[in-house]
Design an enzyme around this catalytic site. Structure first.
Site, short mmCIF file in Angstrom:
data_model
loop_
_atom_site.label_atom_id
_atom_site.label_comp_id
_atom_site.label_asym_id
_atom_site.label_seq_id
_atom_site.Cartn_x
_atom_site.Cartn_y
_atom_site.Cartn_z
N SER A 202 -2.79 10.46 -1.37
CA SER A 202 -2.41 9.06 -1.55
C SER A 202 -0.92 8.97 -1.83
CB SER A 202 -3.16 8.44 -2.72
OG SER A 202 -2.68 8.94 -3.95
N ASP A 203 -0.33 7.83 -1.51
CA ASP A 203 0.96 7.54 -2.10
C ASP A 203 0.72 7.32 -3.59
OD1 ASP A 203 3.64 6.95 -2.49
OD2 ASP A 203 3.77 5.62 -0.76
N TRP A 204 1.81 7.28 -4.36
CA TRP A 204 1.69 7.27 -5.80
C TRP A 204 1.09 5.93 -6.26
CZ3 TRP A 204 2.59 11.50 -3.97
CH2 TRP A 204 3.02 12.63 -4.67
N MET B 62 7.24 5.66 -2.77
CA MET B 62 6.69 6.38 -3.88
C MET B 62 7.71 6.42 -4.99
SD MET B 62 5.98 10.34 -3.52
CE MET B 62 6.13 9.85 -1.84
#
Length: 882
Positions: free
Chosen positions: A287-289, A1
């Site tokens: 979510s991840d980024w 991230m």
């Protein structure tokens, strides 16, 4: 991230505990605007102030359990929100915050990257985390580390810690292994549970990541991990399962990659069937980024919170989808309720997250950081007992190498914590040795850019620039004396809209016989093809970034190299550097002289945040010039000790037989230099154990043939967006044909041997195992208790990790020859014996049956193996399950 913007926030540091100071905190940290809410806050603040005089522990508020009251409150708040307001809550804002809902007095909540420290909001305490934590094999330390991270978070008003990472170290070249734990799902599970409990006991939400099968960094957004269900269940999912079902983690982060053809953020199998279905996860799935690719699919398949902003799960996408029935409003409600329930259970709306009993610069955390460093240092070689050093006999010690100073507490990317103060190896040695010992320090190698600027090509380098991507047509030709245009940190630069390709042509004549170093680096996402005398140099596939690459070329005096670099820039300008130099000339005379002069030499080598990092896979060979540096120092001084900073194994073939001692430090955090000095001088007995199998060569690793995408099998994925042009992603498909044979499972099953086995680590004392007891028979599915004795047979106190492996030779399916199913770290005085009991549950004997779709035990004989590594198990017993 990753994040691109730093947001300044007002903060208040409180040493005392009085109502006025606490009220000031409330006024500074409150994000409510109404007078009524402020009055409530003042009342609660005064109440807390009085309680503080009784016990500061009131601030370290662990989350409450789910209750009818919390459920009723969450649903009451939900009922006051419009659909537009609900959709706004399921997307992040300002990179590191959840959205606020002023209509229900719900503030935004703050997040921070975390792996080795609370890193997003300025300097912090940097701990031995990830692979170093795994090398401790210490559940108690994992809990203590989590508690310290939670306190550090509270001191910064952080509500969500974005860690821990528990992905499996399938391959040594994954650039993020240092953040994760080990190659073994049992070890990961055993450590992640107390880590999470420690963080959440402080009133901070832990976020286990990256779910799932994110075992590489190259092309992480665009890679499809093709994994059969049995392999998923037995290798890649157990640590997440333990985090949810035993650690009760309250947030899970999806990974960037696709799994079996579907991105994780919209993967029904991962998110709905397994996580929220079988495991009963009630928390927040984020979510991840920028890991979301389809707002409707993500909404329907379990994603609760899109970070860092609602790029796909936005009102523009979801309002029409709800209206036309593609997404049910109840689906949106479920996401909002998960957010509200979790925030209510933690009391985020009832107390300040800032905890005045904690410090941002925390002296209390330094012993925790030092403990992790001490316990993680792993001694891999100690020929002729060169260690521990006898300080009384040493007058001069040379400390040489790029990782000797400054300190390298951690790797790069979103986990890179900047400590207020970090102890380098040279500093730690000098402070421990004292004024009676001369300490000589030299880096030994030039800085990377010096190699590029000092390369003496045979005349100007020819640079041909084409207005296309295939080097066709007529080029614009220029010349330059050096190729030194690389720039770091190009992640966030927009792609160049102009199609360009650039060819560099140069020659170099060797002035003398010997080994020459060819060094090349390009910026993130650039393409490169490199040839020397017409032979193409191997370059690993990459997408986001590429670590500096080096090649060793043998040359005779007067030999000429013809070098061609074909370069495809991703962003505007050119960002490539290329150099060639004689290896021996790279080693400073100062370093060689210091090594000759000293009684003992310590060479500190390995990686750093620029060479082992999120977004890039690292090389298996040490960074450029370091092999030659070790060889030069060892030639000058036979008493050479190598310290290695890395997230896992490296290629040691050029120098291991020349260096009598090797100490793996992983990334030891801010106190690493102190711990290294203590181990070298015998003030602390090394106790780390490898959490990975240490390969001789990358080609010997079981994942090697299956690591990169299947050639010629790429597919296209069309990603439309409501407010920007659609993107067509090129998806590479990585088939996990190594299946269950990850790490030591491969080595013990095949009968082959790595350089150093999983679980291995030397001590200054010796241990023995004896008196194994296990029942001859047991009912299938029942618990089985195994006991044995561990004795310190040496002359000094020490710690040993007793490891229990189980084998199932009568299974109806193929299983690894042995699997870790229990361990305990024991501290023993010289001559002391401790009796250890380990209980194995049904899962310890089970495998995932793909035909029955469940955990299965085949009745019959099981073998119990106990020892100090995956390959040294002197105790053996048998249990028959009926």
């Amino acid at each position: 991230m990753k994040y691109s913007v730093t947001f300044a926030e007002r903060s208040v540091y409180i040493r005392g505990a009085n109502a006025l100071a606490l009220l000031a905190v409330m006024r500074n940290t409150s994000e409510r605007s109404t007078q009524s809410v402020l009055r409530v806050r003042i009342t609660r603040t005064l109440t807390l102030a009085m309680a503080f005089f009784v016990s500061a522990s009131v601030w370290a508020q662990a989350p409450a359990s789910d209750s009818p009251a919390i459920e009723a409150k969450a649903r009451e708040l939900l009922s006051k929100l419009t659909l537009e307001q609900k959709i706004l809550l399921i997307g992040g804002v300002n990179d590191m915050f959840t959205n606020a809902a002023p209509s229900i007095n719900l503030p935004r909540f703050k997040m921070s990257d975390a792996s080795v420290g609370v890193r997003t909001w300025g300097p912090t305490t940097a701990y031995a985390g990830g692979a170093a934590l795994a090398a401790t094999w210490d559940r108690d330390f994992a809990r203590r580390l989590g508690e310290s991270l939670g306190k550090d978070a509270r001191a910064r008003s952080v509500h969500f810690l974005l860690g821990p990472g528990v992905n499996i170290a399938r391959s040594p070249i994954c650039g993020r292994n240092f953040e994760y734990l080990s190659e073994d799902p049992y070890l990961n599970s055993a450590l992640v549970v107390p880590y999470i409990e420690g963080v959440q006991s402080q009133g901070v939400i832990a976020t286990v990541k990256h779910y799932a099968a994110n075992n590489q960094e190259y092309s992480r957004h665009d890679t499809d991990s093709i994994v059969d269900e049995r392999t998923l269940r037995e290798i890649y999912l157990p640590a997440f399962e333990a985090a949810v079902t035993r650690g009760h983690v309250d947030a899970v982060m999806n990974s960037y990659n696709l799994l079996n053809g579907v991105h994780a953020t919209q993967n029904e199998f991962l998110n709905l069937k397994v996580l929220k279905g079988e495991w009963g996860f009630q928390g927040i799935l984020m979510s991840d980024w920028d890991a979301t690719y389809d707002g409707v699919a993500a909404a329907n398949n379990g994603l609760d919170l899109e970070m860092p902003s609602p790029r796909f799960m936005s009102a523009k996408t979801l309002l029409p989808a709800v209206k036309d029935g593609r997404v049910k409003e109840s689906t949106i409600d479920d996401k909002v309720l998960r957010l509200l329930r979790t925030e209510l259970r933690y009391g985020f709306t009832d107390r300040p997250q800032f905890d005045p009993s904690d410090s941002t610069f925390s002296e209390a955390d330094r012993p925790v950081a030092l403990q992790g460093a001490r316990e993680s240092l792993t001694l891999l070689k100690n020929e002729n007992g060169i260690l521990p050093l006898d300080a009384a006999r040493i007058k001069t010690i040379a400390v040489i190498g790029p990782d000797a100073w400054p300190a390298v507490p951690g790797g790069g990317g979103s986990s890179e914590a900047t400590p207020f103060a970090a102890v380098s190896i040279v500093t730690g040695i000098a402070e421990l040795a004292g004024p009676g010992v001369r300490v000589l320090y030299a880096r030994g190698l030039p800085e990377m850019n010096d190699v590029f600027f000092n390369t003496r090509w045979d005349g100007p380098v020819r640079m041909e620039t084409y207005s296309n991507k295939d080097f066709s047509g007529t080029a614009e030709t220029t010349t330059q004396n050096t190729v030194a245009d690389w720039q770091p940190n190009m992640w966030w630069m927009p792609d160049d809209k102009n199609k360009r390709s650039v060819r560099y042509t140069a020659t170099y004549t060797a002035g003398k016989e010997g080994k020459y170093l060819l060094l090349v680096v390009v910026s993130d996402g650039d393409g490169l093809k490199l040839t020397v005398d017409g032979k193409q140099m191997p370059i690993p596939p990459h997408a986001e970034g590429l670590a500096p690459l080096s090649y060793t070329l043998d040359a005779t005096a007067g030999q000429t190299f013809h070098v061609v670099a074909e370069y495809l820039p991703r962003v505007s300008g050119v960002h490539l550097s290329l150099g060639l130099a004689n290896e021996a000339d790279l080693i400073s005379e100062e370093a060689k002289n210091y090594a000759k002069t000293a009684d003992v030499a310590v060479v500190a080598v390995g990686y750093n945040p620029g060479t082992e990092s999120e977004g890039i896979d690292r090389t298996f060979t040490l960074p450029w010039g370091q092999d030659a540096l070790i060889e030069a120092v060892a030639q000058a001084n036979p008493h050479t000790i190598v310290t290695l900073t890395a997230g896992g194994g490296v290629d040691t073939r050029r120098w291991l037989d020349k260096a009598p001692a090797l100490l793996h430090t992983f990334y030891p955090g801010q106190e690493g230099g102190t711990a290294v000095a203590e181990v070298l001088f015998g003030k602390h007995n090394p106790e780390g154990k490898l959490p990975i199998s240490f390969d001789r060569a990358w080609e010997e690793n079981p994942s090697y043939p299956y690591y990169y995408p299947i050639p010629g099998a790429d597919t296209k994925l069309h990603v439309p967006e409501s407010d920007r042009p659609a993107v067509d992603l090129t998806i590479g498909h990585v088939k996990y044909e190594d299946k269950l044979m990850v790490g030591y499972r491969y080595w013990t099953t095949t009968g082959k041997h790595p350089l150093f086995p999983f679980g291995y680590g030397l001590s200054y004392t010796t241990f023995s195992f004896s008196n194994l007891k296990a029942p001859a028979t047991a009912s299938s599915g029942s618990e089985v208790t195994v006991s044995f004795d561990v004795t310190n047979t040496g002359k000094c106190d020490g710690a040993e990790v007793a490891q229990l492996y189980a084998s199932d030779p009568s299974a109806k399916v193929q299983r690894p020859e042995r699997e870790l199913k229990g361990f305990e770290k024991v501290r023993l005085a010289a001559g002391e014996t401790k009796h250890i009991s380990l209980t194995l549950d049904a899962r310890a004997f089970s495998y995932w049956s793909e035909s029955a779709h469940k955990w299965t035990i085949d009745p019959g004989k099981f073998v119990i193996l106990v020892g100090d590594s995956s390959e040294n198990t002197p105790l053996r017993g048998e249990v028959t399950l009926q």
